[in-house]
Scaffold this active site. Structure first.
Site, PDB file in Angstrom:
ATOM      1  N   GLU A 170      33.532 -15.382  11.530  1.00  0.00           N
ATOM      2  CA  GLU A 170      33.863 -16.802  11.497  1.00  0.00           C
ATOM      3  C   GLU A 170      34.660 -17.230  12.735  1.00  0.00           C
ATOM      4  O   GLU A 170      34.579 -18.372  13.171  1.00  0.00           O
ATOM      5  CB  GLU A 170      34.651 -17.108  10.226  1.00  0.00           C
ATOM      6  CG  GLU A 170      34.583 -18.568   9.821  1.00  0.00           C
ATOM      7  CD  GLU A 170      35.054 -18.800   8.395  1.00  0.00           C
ATOM      8  OE1 GLU A 170      35.845 -17.987   7.873  1.00  0.00           O
ATOM      9  OE2 GLU A 170      34.635 -19.802   7.804  1.00  0.00           O
ATOM     10  N   HIS A 191      24.818   8.591   3.407  1.00  0.00           N
ATOM     11  CA  HIS A 191      23.532   8.726   2.711  1.00  0.00           C
ATOM     12  C   HIS A 191      22.713   7.439   2.790  1.00  0.00           C
ATOM     13  O   HIS A 191      21.556   7.427   2.410  1.00  0.00           O
ATOM     14  CB  HIS A 191      23.759   9.099   1.247  1.00  0.00           C
ATOM     15  CG  HIS A 191      24.288  10.481   1.077  1.00  0.00           C
ATOM     16  ND1 HIS A 191      23.480  11.562   0.851  1.00  0.00           N
ATOM     17  CD2 HIS A 191      25.535  10.973   1.149  1.00  0.00           C
ATOM     18  CE1 HIS A 191      24.206  12.665   0.762  1.00  0.00           C
ATOM     19  NE2 HIS A 191      25.473  12.333   0.941  1.00  0.00           N
ATOM     20  N   LYS A 305      28.440 -27.637   3.342  1.00  0.00           N
ATOM     21  CA  LYS A 305      29.274 -28.288   2.321  1.00  0.00           C
ATOM     22  C   LYS A 305      28.802 -29.715   2.060  1.00  0.00           C
ATOM     23  O   LYS A 305      28.752 -30.171   0.917  1.00  0.00           O
ATOM     24  CB  LYS A 305      30.740 -28.328   2.781  1.00  0.00           C
ATOM     25  CG  LYS A 305      31.463 -26.991   2.677  1.00  0.00           C
ATOM     26  CD  LYS A 305      32.950 -27.153   2.963  1.00  0.00           C
ATOM     27  CE  LYS A 305      33.634 -25.812   3.133  1.00  0.00           C
ATOM     28  NZ  LYS A 305      35.023 -25.931   3.608  1.00  0.00           N
TER      29      LYS A 305
END
Lengths: 317, 317
Positions: A170, A191, A305
């Site tokens: 960010e 793994h 938003k």
């Protein structure tokens, strides 16, 4: 995270009497936070509980929605530090109040952070770890390594990886720039991810974090598994195996000419975590300086938003 | 994950009497698994408990260490399917036994998987979702998009992201090829990663997953927060806000000309999860075919294992 089913489980009526909520929003109007607060207040009132005793929070100063709700519901608010938002608020009450509730001494966290800051203020430039780290990250970004992997070798630091991911992404993901932070966890991701790290493209910088004096955990004893194939485990702790695997991954990366940094912490305590939080904030801010980017804003987040709010008000009409 | 402190907490003596362990290793000798098994056996014997009643497992056929230990300790083993290892074993007893214990019907998981497979076997090539997905991923990799983001919008699919990350990374990260899978989670990563996604470099392919009929969760009611600024929440559920935010992120990515795929599941059940597991396995295998890579091996992982084993035996001398 905002999730209907998860929050429903949390609002289980039998538990509600023993549950306290802390609401945190600097703007005092974050959609997810306001939604969760509204649902919590609804559930508390339905259960006949006093909201003033079950909710508290942290909000920015000045008039805002969270302050209005708190006044009506009668719950207390702590002040959100002015000018320190989101990813950088971890060393304020936003991060330290939950830490305190989980048994971590906030003073020790701040002391650790303060030591990292002193080192930055006082060491010769070429010896400041956060400046060296930032320079290294930017240099590799310039060599088409657009991915930066953070891989701690302890469960205790798994969430640090998620905070770091936000901090780096960010703060630097602007103007078409920024590298992609990836959080991994050792040894499990040996793994899962190491095949890609060693055999895939050379497009990543690797940052391994280990803790020297962490809790070694249980030991394997011979009488429990007296077969020759397991003799190498006799009297060894899980911590010893984890430490060996961290060195093994570091060595394998080096042998394959992959760029790798090893950060060794003394232990995983409030103090050392405070230190590394400040280290990474400084490293990110210096990197932003080198990239000529504002580390502290997040202009692109607003776009989503606005669309979400529009969708919500349209569908309610 | 292998972690001394986490495993110590798990071996708490008071709980041990009510704890069962399932040990899974195809080779029957995985270091982390053998270490955890040895520590569990040590703790069970110390607590005076019958290991035969507290441990069971799944192991490959043929002579191996896990089989030897099981025979001595007297605990039962189920057979590990021959030829199906690691990331591809999720639809065998390796994945379905834990699923069953957590209340998921394994038959429904297999039925869902079977439907995805039928679609692959029977649909015209240009309409097979997994083939289209693989072609799309490879096309974007060819355009220097070396990162593939998987972002489900529900907590219930958070772990799917971790499985997918191993599937994609380990199957394709070979010969200097393969893209880097990144798992994100909505809506929380709108606050963490979307600034980078929209404002950073155009080096990623985005895969959003939503579930249409998932549990909506609690609703916010007016009497709980009767202030004008929160009127948009009246009677709305958390699920509605999450759905709106998913569409908002999809729209914002599209508006910024970022490549984004939206996978909409009907719900999050054993059946639909089985379907999507098989879908992603097929997509990965087809991608490997397009890249001329063996999807089923992981040669580079051995290198680290050898170094770790050497370190463990050196330090014990």
């Amino acid at each position: 995270n905002l999730d209907g089913q998860s929050f429903d489980l949390l609002l289980d009526e039998a538990q509600l009497a023993h549950t306290k909520f802390i609401v945190v929003s600097k703007s005092g109007g974050t959609a997810e936070t306001m939604m969760q607060l509204s649902c919590a207040l609804t559930a508390l009132k339905k259960a006949g509980l006093d909201t003033a005793k079950h909710v508290s929070g942290i909000a920015g100063s000045g008039s805002n929605t969270l302050r209005d709700v708190a006044e009506r519901a009668g719950f207390p608010l702590l002040p959100h530090a002015d000018g320190i938002g989101g990813r950088f608020a971890v060393l304020t009450n936003v991060g330290l109040l939950p830490a305190l509730l989980m048994g971590v001494d906030p003073i020790s966290v701040r002391q650790g952070a303060s030591e990292a800051l002193s080192c930055f203020m006082e060491a010769p430039v070429a010896e400041i770890p956060s400046a060296i780290g930032a320079a290294m990250q930017i240099a590799h970004a310039g060599k088409n390594r657009n991915i930066s992997v953070l891989m701690p070798y302890t469960d205790r630091l798994e969430r640090l990886g998620f905070w770091y991911r936000q901090l780096w992404a960010e703060s630097l993901g602007k103007d078409g720039l920024g590298t992609c932070p990836v959080n991994a966890l050792g040894p499990v991701d040996q793994h899962s991810q190491v095949q890609l790290y060693l055999g895939g493209p050379d497009d990543k910088l690797y940052n391994l974090i280990t803790a020297k004096n962490q809790h070694p955990g249980p030991k394997a004893l011979a009488e429990a598994c007296d077969i020759p194939e397991l003799s190498w485990l006799q009297g060894r702790s899980i911590g010893e195996l984890v430490a060996a695997e961290a060195i093994a991954t570091f060595t394998a990366l080096k042998e394959n000419a992959r760029p790798v940094r090893h950060i060794e912490m003394q232990d995983v305590t409030g103090h050392s975590v405070g230190y590394i939080l400040m280290h990474f904030m400084l490293e990110t801010i210096i990197a932003a300086g080198l990239m000529d980017i504002d580390a502290f804003d997040q202009p692109a987040v607003e776009q989503g938003k606005i669309i979400a709010k529009k969708l919500m008000s349209e569908s309610s009409n």
